[in-house]
Design an enzyme around this catalytic site. Structure first.
Site, PDB file in Angstrom:
ATOM      1  CG  ASP A   1      -2.266   0.683   1.005  1.00  0.00           C
ATOM      2  OD1 ASP A   1      -1.986   1.829   1.031  1.00  0.00           O
ATOM      3  OD2 ASP A   1      -3.283   0.034   1.193  1.00  0.00           O
TER       4      ASP A   1
ATOM      5  CB  VAL B   1      -0.588   0.080  -8.133  1.00  0.00           C
ATOM      6  CG1 VAL B   1      -0.751  -1.121  -6.861  1.00  0.00           C
ATOM      7  CG2 VAL B   1      -2.153   1.022  -7.714  1.00  0.00           C
TER       8      VAL B   1
ATOM      9  CG  ASN C   1      -8.020  -4.469  -2.734  1.00  0.00           C
ATOM     10  OD1 ASN C   1      -9.199  -4.655  -2.974  1.00  0.00           O
ATOM     11  ND2 ASN C   1      -7.277  -3.786  -1.909  1.00  0.00           N
TER      12      ASN C   1
ATOM     13  CE1 TYR D   1     -13.633   2.508  -8.539  1.00  0.00           C
ATOM     14  CE2 TYR D   1     -15.671   1.879  -9.261  1.00  0.00           C
ATOM     15  CZ  TYR D   1     -14.736   1.504  -8.548  1.00  0.00           C
ATOM     16  OH  TYR D   1     -14.531   0.916  -7.713  1.00  0.00           O
TER      17      TYR D   1
ATOM     18  CE  LYS E   1     -12.517  -0.591  -9.810  1.00  0.00           C
ATOM     19  NZ  LYS E   1     -11.335  -1.638  -9.249  1.00  0.00           N
TER      20      LYS E   1
ATOM     21  CB  THR F   1     -14.169   0.258   2.090  1.00  0.00           C
ATOM     22  OG1 THR F   1     -14.626   0.858   0.548  1.00  0.00           O
ATOM     23  CG2 THR F   1     -14.603  -1.355   1.978  1.00  0.00           C
TER      24      THR F   1
END
Length: 286
Positions: free
Chosen positions: A36, A60, A86, A152, A156, A187
């Site tokens: 992370d 990432v 992820n 987004y 995806k 989250t």
């Protein structure tokens, strides 16, 4: 202990789905390389989690950092068995008629290119590993408009197609590639980009959880463990006949409009039947 003796790499591991998945794999015997950009959160996760969890700082959005992560995991354990791509965030929020090129590119780098490079740099260390498996995070936003901002959703959807293409590319090496499509999971992804205080973010998260539970057949908010359990299944030998597939874990939110599952919400046909009955009664009265 489904993952005893196996090496697992998880990106975006410091919180939310990544943290819960890290804890689950570690509890089942895996050596987990949890990565992370949140160094404090990642180190805390590694210290507080039972099992072998090794934190690696990694952005990432930097392919070199992804490569270094995969190389380190392999050098310390001899190879990689499972990769969970992820890491992510909500990305740019403007609609297509307002978004700027750099906003678009940053979103694609974070949500799509990162997955591609995660696969690219893990594969050399996964060849010849029995049961090797890659799981990528897509989203219900890939099903259609209305679940997320445009950039987004497009990223995806790209992850879904990448998953299928990678599954065909890597079949020769015995590496399975599947995707997970979470629904609204409680989250920080929806609130991390908001310019509000921590207390307000907690209130926003609670409101989002309530809204999502009201909008789906399963009447509760989704939790990170719901996704972690599905990821563990896809990565396990129990899913050895699955590749190029995608698993939707969304409380049923993509099943259809509310009237399709809520008997108290009249749909089109119910409305037409009511109109027909009203006309019949008016005709009889006349």
């Amino acid at each position: 202990m489904r993952f005893s003796g196996r090496t697992v790499v998880i990106t975006g591991a410091a919180s939310g789905i990544g943290a819960e998945t890290t804890r689950l794999f570690a509890s089942e015997g895996a050596t987990v390389f949890a990565s992370d950009i949140d160094t404090a959160g990642g180190e805390r996760l590694a210290a507080e989690t039972d099992g072998d969890v090794r934190f690696v700082e990694c952005s990432v959005c930097d392919p070199a950092a992804i490569r270094a992560l995969m190389d380190r995991a392999a050098s310390e354990t001899g190879g990689i068995d499972v990769v969970f791509n992820n890491a992510g965030a909500g990305g740019a929020r403007p609609p297509i008629y307002e978004i700027e090129p750099d906003e678009w590119d940053r979103t694609m780098d974070l949500l799509l290119r990162s997955v591609a490079m995660g696969i690219r740099y893990a594969v050399p260390h996964m060849k010849g590993r029995k049961g090797a498996s890659i799981v990528n995070v897509s989203s219900v936003a890939a099903v259609g408009p209305g679940y997320s901002p445009t950039a987004y959703a497009v990223a995806k959807m790209g992850v879904l197609h990448l998953t299928k293409c990678a599954a065909t590319d890597l079949a020769q090496f015995g590496i399975r590639v599947n995707a997970i499509q979470p629904g609204f999971i409680n989250t920080n992804i929806f609130t991390s980009s908001l310019e509000i205080t921590g207390e307000m973010k907690d209130m926003a998260k609670a409101a989002i959880a309530q809204m999502s539970s009201d909008a789906q057949p399963v009447a509760r908010g989704g939790q990170p463990i719901d996704i972690a359990n599905a990821v563990a299944f896809l990565a396990s030998d129990a899913a050895s006949f699955m590749t190029g597939a995608s698993m939707i874990v969304d409380g049923g939110i993509t099943l259809g409009p509310r009237h399709s599952w809520d008997p108290e919400e009249p749909g089109l046909f119910a409305a037409l039947e009511a109109m027909e009955e009203q006309a019949r009664q008016a005709q009889q009265a006349g």
